[in-house]
Design an enzyme around this catalytic site. Structure first.
Site, PDB file in Angstrom:
ATOM      1  N   ASP A  53      -0.058   5.652  -6.572  1.00 39.18           N
ATOM      2  CA  ASP A  53       0.032   4.179  -6.568  1.00 39.18           C
ATOM      3  C   ASP A  53      -1.331   3.507  -6.326  1.00 39.18           C
ATOM      4  OD1 ASP A  53       2.539   3.120  -7.171  1.00 39.18           O
ATOM      5  OD2 ASP A  53       3.300   3.278  -5.117  1.00 39.18           O
ATOM      6  N   GLU A  58      -5.221  -3.915  -4.058  1.00 41.68           N
ATOM      7  CA  GLU A  58      -5.187  -5.080  -3.159  1.00 41.68           C
ATOM      8  C   GLU A  58      -4.685  -4.727  -1.766  1.00 41.68           C
ATOM      9  OE1 GLU A  58      -1.822  -7.904  -3.737  1.00 41.68           O
ATOM     10  OE2 GLU A  58      -3.322  -9.442  -3.384  1.00 41.68           O
ATOM     11  N   ASP A  59      -3.743  -3.784  -1.714  1.00 48.47           N
ATOM     12  CA  ASP A  59      -3.092  -3.500  -0.437  1.00 48.47           C
ATOM     13  C   ASP A  59      -4.007  -2.807   0.575  1.00 48.47           C
ATOM     14  OD1 ASP A  59      -0.683  -4.674  -1.139  1.00 48.47           O
ATOM     15  OD2 ASP A  59      -0.122  -2.926  -2.327  1.00 48.47           O
ATOM     16  N   ARG A 122       5.903  -3.986   5.219  1.00 44.21           N
ATOM     17  CA  ARG A 122       4.618  -3.286   5.172  1.00 44.21           C
ATOM     18  C   ARG A 122       3.592  -3.802   6.188  1.00 44.21           C
ATOM     19  NH1 ARG A 122       4.105  -0.687   0.132  1.00 44.21           N
ATOM     20  NH2 ARG A 122       6.205  -0.102  -0.510  1.00 44.21           N
ATOM     21  N   HIS A 152       6.096  -8.113  -0.553  1.00 41.96           N
ATOM     22  CA  HIS A 152       4.954  -8.724   0.132  1.00 41.96           C
ATOM     23  C   HIS A 152       5.051 -10.248   0.060  1.00 41.96           C
ATOM     24  CE1 HIS A 152       2.698  -4.894  -1.160  1.00 41.96           C
ATOM     25  NE2 HIS A 152       2.641  -4.881   0.157  1.00 41.96           N
ATOM     26  N   CYS A 243      -2.093  -7.531  -7.093  1.00 41.45           N
ATOM     27  CA  CYS A 243      -2.287  -6.207  -6.473  1.00 41.45           C
ATOM     28  C   CYS A 243      -3.272  -5.333  -7.229  1.00 41.45           C
ATOM     29  CB  CYS A 243      -0.976  -5.477  -6.253  1.00 41.45           C
ATOM     30  SG  CYS A 243       0.156  -5.590  -7.556  1.00 41.45           S
TER      31      CYS A 243
END
Ligand code: CIR
Length: 252
Positions: A53, A58-59, A122, A152, A243
């Protein structure tokens, strides 16, 4: 941005979700072109086959000015942060969230003088507090927003610029964004609430005609150009526009 590993398609195949890597790579390149058209230089972190993934870069970090707060992504994605931290360290001063803090960049929305942090599956209160600490350093206020109906915060609300956010009211309560202009995205097309503003460009996801009309009206009023991008191969992996990059547009 981060390159797409072959393992990305393999991760979703057992779930009956088909991803074409060829299409994904073409969509990824179009996205990069739109960022460039907005005036950004795009650099890439290499793909890591062990982190399927990882394209959802972005995460992994929250960037403001020259500072980068390295996040702590959900367990299934753990390890993605290291490559991103190494790349960011070339131009940014790094800090890392502490053990026990959970934070993904998809939950962090900068809008005017405030930063909103989603408390989601998250991101926890400790993770939000770490963002608040960084933002206080820059004189910014941080507000936490409960996120219960999507992955999110930024699945539900995103910054369009000009004092305005796009928001899917079925996913998050617009009252949290009192004082900002709202472009409301209806429930049937709520995925279109995730947009990216770069320079005079507004990137919006293709396939949501009613939302596109509303966003294009906003863009016209504000003199912005719209880039409508097909990101189907990333939506299949539960991703959205924001993302796919960590922009360094905000901050001093
Ligand atoms: C995940 O579940 O973490 C990925 N499959 C999708 C992450 C999307 N990230 C984002 O919207 N910021």
């Amino acid at each position: 941005m981060r390159r797409i590993p072959e393992s990305y398609a393999a991760l979703y195949a057992p779930l009956g979700r088909t991803i074409s890597l060829t299409r994904a790579r073409a969509q990824h390149e179009k996205y990069a072109e739109a960022l460039r058209a907005g005036g950004l230089h795009v650099s890439y972190v290499n793909a890591d086959e062990t982190l399927p993934d990882c394209v959802f870069i972005e995460d992994c970090a929250v960037v403001w000015g020259d500072e980068a707060l390295i996040a702590s992504v959900g367990q299934a994605r753990s390890g993605e942060e290291a490559g991103v931290a190494a790349a960011l360290s070339q131009r940014h001063t790094l800090s890392h969230v502490e053990v026990g803090s959970h934070l993904e960049g998809g939950d962090v929305l900068h809008a005017e003088a405030r930063t909103y942090v989603g408390l989601s599956g998250r991101t926890n209160a400790a993770g939000a507090a770490e963002v608040a600490r960084l933002m206080t350093w820059f004189g910014r206020e941080t507000v936490t927003v409960p996120v219960e109906r999507c992955l999110h915060l930024k699945c539900a609300v995103s910054w369009l610029g000009e004092g305005t956010v796009a928001i899917a009211p079925d996913l998050v309560d617009p009252a949290w964004f009192d004082g900002l202009g709202l472009v409301e995205i209806e429930a049937a097309e709520s995925a279109a609430a995730n947009c990216v503003r770069v320079g005079d460009r507004l990137l919006v996801a293709a396939g949501y005609p009613r939302a596109e009309r509303a966003l294009s009206r906003f863009a016209r009023q504000k003199g912005l150009k719209l880039s409508v991008l097909d990101i189907s191969e990333f939506e299949t992996g539960d991703g959205s526009l924001s993302c796919l990059s960590i922009p360094r547009t905000a901050g001093p």
